[in-house]
Design a protein around this motif. Structure first.
Motif: not given
Length: 310
Positions: A119-137
């Protein structure tokens, strides 16, 4: 909320190793949201997780070196009126650990060195690839926070009484990066708040082309001629919002002179004058409070978004 890397670096530079306490999770009512944080050192602290008994106890625990996760029932345990519960994460930070931070997201296990879950890897990949910052969690034993990047650029033109009051009121807001311009270094106070860029310039209006087109501007210099030239240059450059200090009489004269400079009435009307809330009075602090209330209102945000889309 986001991980304020610059604030943490400044705290470590000033005080050495510090503790950072962040709200990692909430259940029910809470005085602050997930991601709200404070930094604690031996004789002080900055930031807030909501005040009251929760913050007092969390700061004392941080100073005592109690790190990791802790859970607090706000009502039964602390006597606070909020009926919920919060999970706090307390961590030690020093210069070496801060130097190791890379990228736009700070993700780390809350204890030990557990590998990052999917789940964390997916959030990080989305941030790198799409520039979508995750919510703090807090997710599967990992705390994930985006690195703070102010979303709004505010240029304050003038370092007089009202300019200083505005900087004092607005500089603590983490979402706003302030560029503060005046004609000479002597015009500014000796101490400038963190997050504020001081720019002395003999010809301030010449800096207008360097302002992002999505920036917001507050014009309150000591000179009506300089105010007028800033309005003129901004109308030719573009902006998300521009506010001018002054009376209705001053604005009537400015409208006439701006029209003579070739600006249409619809364009001139994009400048807001007067600024603040007249009902609050003319004291610099009153003006600053009124301006801050406007800048932070949802209606103002929607107006600036429409300007940027136009």
């Amino acid at each position: 909320m986001a991980f304020d890397l610059e604030e943490l670096r400044a705290a470590v530079a000033a005080h050495g190793p510090v503790a950072r306490v962040v709200i990692a999770a909430i259940r029910g009512s809470s005085p602050r949201e997930v991601g709200a944080a404070m930094v604690v050192w031996e004789n002080g602290q900055s930031g807030t997780i909501g005040g009251g008994a929760l913050e007092f106890q969390a700061a004392e625990a941080a100073r005592a070196g109690r790190l990791g996760l802790s859970r607090h029932a706000l009502g039964p345990e602390l006597g606070q009126c909020c009926g919920g519960a919060v999970t706090l994460l307390t961590e030690a930070w020093d210069a070496a650990r801060l130097e190791a931070i890379e990228g736009e997201v700070v993700a780390r296990p809350v204890s030990g060195a557990a590998p990052a879950p999917l789940a964390v890897k997916r959030l990080l990949a989305r941030a790198r690839g799409q520039g979508v910052a995750p919510e703090p969690q807090l997710i599967e034993g990992w705390m994930v926070e985006p690195v703070l990047k102010p979303a709004r650029q505010l240029w304050i033109w003038g370092a007089g009484h009202v300019g200083r009051a505005l900087v004092e009121v607005l500089s603590p807001l983490p979402d706003i990066a302030i560029t503060w311009v005046d004609t000479g270094v002597e015009r500014f106070p000796e101490t400038i708040p963190a997050g504020v860029t001081r720019v002395p310039a003999a010809r301030p209006a010449d800096l207008v082309p360097y302002a992002p087109r999505e920036a917001e501007h507050l014009i309150l210099t000591y000179s009506h001629e300089l105010d007028l030239e800033l309005c003129n240059r901004l109308l030719r450059h573009d902006f998300a919002f521009a506010g001018l200090i002054g009376s209705a009489t001053k604005w009537a004269r400015f409208r006439s002179r701006l029209a003579a400079l070739g600006h249409g009435s619809q364009q001139i009307a994009r400048i807001t004058c007067p600024i603040g809330d007249p009902a609050l009075g003319k004291h610099p602090a009153s003006i600053a409070i009124g301006v801050a209330a406007r800048l932070l209102s949802p209606a103002h945000g929607e107006t600036t978004r429409k300007e940027l889309r136009a």
